[in-house]
Write an enzyme that holds these catalytic residues in place. Sequence first.
Site, short mmCIF file in Angstrom:
data_model
loop_
_atom_site.label_atom_id
_atom_site.label_comp_id
_atom_site.label_asym_id
_atom_site.label_seq_id
_atom_site.Cartn_x
_atom_site.Cartn_y
_atom_site.Cartn_z
N HIS A 1 -137.18 -9.19 5.90
CA HIS A 1 -137.90 -8.92 4.64
C HIS A 1 -139.04 -10.01 4.52
O HIS A 1 -140.39 -9.52 4.22
CB HIS A 1 -136.79 -9.54 3.73
CG HIS A 1 -137.22 -9.35 2.20
ND1 HIS A 1 -136.38 -9.60 1.32
CD2 HIS A 1 -138.50 -8.93 1.76
CE1 HIS A 1 -137.12 -9.46 0.02
NE2 HIS A 1 -138.24 -8.91 0.23
N GLU B 1 -138.01 -8.78 -7.63
CA GLU B 1 -137.24 -9.75 -7.12
C GLU B 1 -137.49 -11.13 -7.95
O GLU B 1 -137.47 -12.17 -7.62
CB GLU B 1 -137.79 -9.89 -5.67
CG GLU B 1 -137.56 -8.74 -4.93
CD GLU B 1 -137.66 -8.95 -3.36
OE1 GLU B 1 -136.68 -9.01 -2.48
OE2 GLU B 1 -138.81 -9.23 -2.93
N HIS C 1 -144.61 -11.53 2.37
CA HIS C 1 -144.19 -10.87 3.68
C HIS C 1 -145.09 -11.06 4.87
O HIS C 1 -145.78 -10.17 5.38
CB HIS C 1 -144.12 -9.41 3.35
CG HIS C 1 -143.14 -8.98 2.13
ND1 HIS C 1 -143.21 -7.84 1.50
CD2 HIS C 1 -142.41 -9.57 1.55
CE1 HIS C 1 -142.13 -7.73 0.56
NE2 HIS C 1 -141.45 -8.92 0.58
N HIS D 1 -143.02 -16.14 -2.80
CA HIS D 1 -142.41 -15.03 -1.94
C HIS D 1 -143.43 -14.22 -1.42
O HIS D 1 -144.36 -13.74 -2.15
CB HIS D 1 -141.47 -14.10 -2.79
CG HIS D 1 -140.84 -13.10 -1.92
ND1 HIS D 1 -140.22 -13.28 -0.82
CD2 HIS D 1 -140.84 -11.83 -2.29
CE1 HIS D 1 -139.86 -12.01 -0.38
NE2 HIS D 1 -140.25 -11.16 -0.95
#
Length: 239
Positions: free
Chosen positions: A157, A70, A91, A89
């Site tokens: 996500h 990603e 989760h 980023h």
Amino acid sequence: MALACRILANAGLAADILGHVSVRATADTLLVRCRGPREEGLLFTTEQDIHLVGLDGGDQPLDGWSAPAELPIHTEVLKARPDVDAVLHAHPPGVLLAGLTDVPLRPVFGAYNIPAARLALDGVPVYPRSVLVRRPELGREVVAAMGSSPVCVLRGHGIVTVGSGEHAVEQAVVRALNLEVLAGLGLELARLGRPVADLPPEDVAELPDLGSAFNDLQIWRHQLARLRLAGLSLLETEG
């Protein structure tokens, strides 16, 4: 950057090998947490896992390391947002569950956590697609959903947060932690089934800006201390 990854994992926001942090290096490159030949997950990230990659997605690291699938999250945000110096980023499970159940991240508290309250007051944008953001066009969709916000929820996500300036990484990490605070409280209120009003304007007006030295750096140092307590620090002392 390695410490940021360890903090995220130690705080429960980045399970196993999932998640990454990047920093703008030059006009054409970024440093990003890569996956190594003996990958053990974010909790055990070292400086050797941080590599230079081209902002166009080229110049991939060698010797068994690979950039995140990603990477377009990072490259497209950095290309579109000259104000941004770091991209994160992760989760977080609370944010994930809140997004899936349409529990909003609302400004229901004030002095309890002022930076988190301000994120909620400004509104937390949501990217509605639960996809792996592995192509530039998907990265641009995230950028469009995020707008000028410092945070974005990727429904089903995870999250994207950004930071700017000398302490961009610390800022991005603290914003990620604060999103999880908002989600955790929202989920608990939903479970209790008790209606709670948003913070009234007169209370919002009394919320001071305590500055990044308090909001970001002191929380960062606290998280470093938690790493040391857990035996996960990279050095004896870290600032």
